[in-house]
Design a protein around this motif. Structure first.
Motif, PDB file in Angstrom:
ATOM      1  N   TRP A  84       0.833  -1.195   0.000  1.00 42.14           N
ATOM      2  CA  TRP A  84       0.000   0.000   0.000  1.00 42.14           C
ATOM      3  C   TRP A  84       0.871   1.250   0.000  1.00 42.14           C
ATOM      4  CZ3 TRP A  84      -5.232  -0.563  -0.440  1.00 42.14           C
ATOM      5  CH2 TRP A  84      -5.724  -1.855  -0.221  1.00 42.14           C
ATOM      6  N   HIS A 117      -1.402  10.224   2.725  1.00 43.02           N
ATOM      7  CA  HIS A 117      -1.633  11.301   3.687  1.00 43.02           C
ATOM      8  C   HIS A 117      -1.689  10.704   5.088  1.00 43.02           C
ATOM      9  CE1 HIS A 117      -2.856  15.375   4.716  1.00 43.02           C
ATOM     10  NE2 HIS A 117      -3.936  14.939   5.351  1.00 43.02           N
ATOM     11  N   SER A 164      -4.988   9.532  11.895  1.00 44.40           N
ATOM     12  CA  SER A 164      -5.482   8.872  10.681  1.00 44.40           C
ATOM     13  C   SER A 164      -4.367   8.740   9.654  1.00 44.40           C
ATOM     14  CB  SER A 164      -6.634   9.674  10.047  1.00 44.40           C
ATOM     15  OG  SER A 164      -7.679   9.900  10.969  1.00 44.40           O
ATOM     16  N   TRP A 220      -4.062   7.606   5.338  1.00 40.48           N
ATOM     17  CA  TRP A 220      -4.760   7.224   4.117  1.00 40.48           C
ATOM     18  C   TRP A 220      -3.797   6.492   3.192  1.00 40.48           C
ATOM     19  CZ3 TRP A 220      -6.038  11.436   6.879  1.00 40.48           C
ATOM     20  CH2 TRP A 220      -7.401  11.714   7.076  1.00 40.48           C
ATOM     21  N   THR A 225      -3.439   4.029  -0.593  1.00 39.01           N
ATOM     22  CA  THR A 225      -4.007   3.605  -1.868  1.00 39.01           C
ATOM     23  C   THR A 225      -3.173   2.434  -2.373  1.00 39.01           C
ATOM     24  OG1 THR A 225      -4.740   4.412  -4.035  1.00 39.01           O
ATOM     25  CG2 THR A 225      -2.576   5.139  -3.284  1.00 39.01           C
ATOM     26  N   HIS A 234      -9.436  -0.227  10.200  1.00 38.84           N
ATOM     27  CA  HIS A 234      -9.763   0.137   8.828  1.00 38.84           C
ATOM     28  C   HIS A 234     -11.133   0.790   8.869  1.00 38.84           C
ATOM     29  CE1 HIS A 234     -10.915  -1.240   4.509  1.00 38.84           C
ATOM     30  NE2 HIS A 234     -10.536   0.025   4.542  1.00 38.84           N
ATOM     31  N   HIS A 272     -13.555   2.843   3.088  1.00 42.27           N
ATOM     32  CA  HIS A 272     -12.983   2.851   1.749  1.00 42.27           C
ATOM     33  C   HIS A 272     -13.600   4.019   0.985  1.00 42.27           C
ATOM     34  CE1 HIS A 272     -11.604   1.512  -2.171  1.00 42.27           C
ATOM     35  NE2 HIS A 272     -12.843   1.588  -2.622  1.00 42.27           N
ATOM     36  N   TYR A 273     -12.766   4.840   0.379  1.00 41.30           N
ATOM     37  CA  TYR A 273     -13.235   6.012  -0.344  1.00 41.30           C
ATOM     38  C   TYR A 273     -13.226   5.755  -1.858  1.00 41.30           C
ATOM     39  CZ  TYR A 273     -12.670   8.888   3.882  1.00 41.30           C
ATOM     40  OH  TYR A 273     -12.770   9.415   5.141  1.00 41.30           O
ATOM     41  N   VAL A 294     -10.835  10.908  -2.593  1.00 39.20           N
ATOM     42  CA  VAL A 294     -10.628  11.836  -1.487  1.00 39.20           C
ATOM     43  C   VAL A 294      -9.673  12.922  -1.962  1.00 39.20           C
ATOM     44  CG1 VAL A 294      -8.717  10.511  -0.501  1.00 39.20           C
ATOM     45  CG2 VAL A 294     -10.027  12.052   0.970  1.00 39.20           C
ATOM     46  N   TYR A 323      -9.865  18.192   4.354  1.00 40.78           N
ATOM     47  CA  TYR A 323     -10.038  17.238   3.266  1.00 40.78           C
ATOM     48  C   TYR A 323     -11.518  16.940   3.064  1.00 40.78           C
ATOM     49  CZ  TYR A 323     -10.507  13.712   6.995  1.00 40.78           C
ATOM     50  OH  TYR A 323     -10.901  13.005   8.109  1.00 40.78           O
ATOM     51  N   LYS A 329     -17.540  12.860   3.246  1.00 38.86           N
ATOM     52  CA  LYS A 329     -16.769  13.019   4.470  1.00 38.86           C
ATOM     53  C   LYS A 329     -16.040  14.356   4.345  1.00 38.86           C
ATOM     54  CE  LYS A 329     -14.574  10.954   8.130  1.00 38.86           C
ATOM     55  NZ  LYS A 329     -15.115  10.115   9.195  1.00 38.86           N
TER      56      LYS A 329
END
Length: 265
Positions: free
Chosen positions: A22, A26, A31, A33, A35, A63, A66-67, A70, A86, A97
């Motif tokens: 992964w 950010h 938190s 993030w 991808t 977890h 899932h976006y 973002v 964000y 969000k």
């Protein structure tokens, strides 16, 4: 010491997530993030990775969501990201969000919030800055036409000190002066609600309190607030308010000349 532990925990999580296929895009204090890394086909399950990181750092990592997409808002006057600003679309959810931008700020008038949320809807549906600018231009037209209800333009700001403690002629000061004139006691920690009626003035005539009968508002002032709100939406795509203003000016020219004489000179 707290910051040192936080950095270590974040780095540990980052390294393990990257090792698991992964890419971290950010991260803030609570938190992170990620991808999928397009160069790693052997990707580990996020739930399993979160459990492993939890055991290693001894702080629970979950977890959360899932976006579909973002966007992280850059700081104004800078290319650096504003860590707590964000917005994004959670997969399978109709709502966005949102953190940090105008729609989540308690001082933002309802009209500005509604327009910003409409712009997010347009961006989600079209992925087009032009569609967002169309939304902005329509809102500006309504402002200058005087069709926006004053109730939708009420700003709410918290008083931080007594009137005598302010050294600048801010909108809050103007509102405090109006409140005092009407024998209304407003103490530090309480909210002031008002509409900006003439932002060029520095006296108490600059604003009108929300409970007063308000016949007009400062459309130019609220236009500036609209542009700032739309800048928050478009800045992740590389747009700033200067470019937004330039685009608006170019699209307004035909509207102003559309009714020019097209027959005889």
């Amino acid at each position: 010491a707290i910051n040192a532990f936080a950095r270590e925990i974040l780095l540990t999580a980052k390294q393990r997530l990257e090792a698991g296929g992964w890419r971290v895009v950010h991260g803030i204090v609570d938190s992170i993030w990620v991808t999928p890394d397009p160069d790693d086909d052997d990707r580990e399950n996020l739930e399993a990775l979160a459990t492993e990181i939890t055991e290693r750092v001894e702080i629970r990592l979950e977890h959360e969501a899932h976006y579909d997409w973002v966007a992280f808002v850059p700081q104004r006057e800078s290319d650096a990201g504003a860590l707590t600003k964000y917005f994004g679309k959670v997969a399978g959810d109709d709502d966005f969000k949102i953190r940090g931008i105008e729609a989540r700020q308690r001082s933002t008038p309802q009209f500005i919030e509604d327009v910003q949320r409409d712009c997010l809807e347009r961006l989600d549906a079209t992925r087009s800055p032009d569609a967002v600018l169309d939304c902005l231009q329509d809102a500006i037209k309504r402002l200058h036409a005087g069709t926006v209800r004053v109730e939708q333009l009420v700003e709410r700001n918290r008083v931080s000190k007594p009137l005598e403690g302010y050294t600048q002629n801010t909108q809050n000061v103007a509102a405090l002066k109006r409140a005092r004139e009407q024998d209304l006691a407003v103490h530090p920690g309480q909210d002031l609600e008002y509409v900006v009626v003439d932002d060029e003035k520095s006296s108490r005539e600059r604003v009108a309190l929300a409970h007063e009968e308000i016949e007009s508002y400062d459309a130019s002032y609220y236009e500036i607030q609209l542009v700032r709100a739309v800048e928050s939406v478009l800045s992740p795509l590389g747009w700033d308010r200067t470019e937004i203003r330039r685009e608006l000016a170019e699209t307004r020219v035909p509207e102003l000349t559309a009714f020019a004489n097209t027959g005889n000179d």
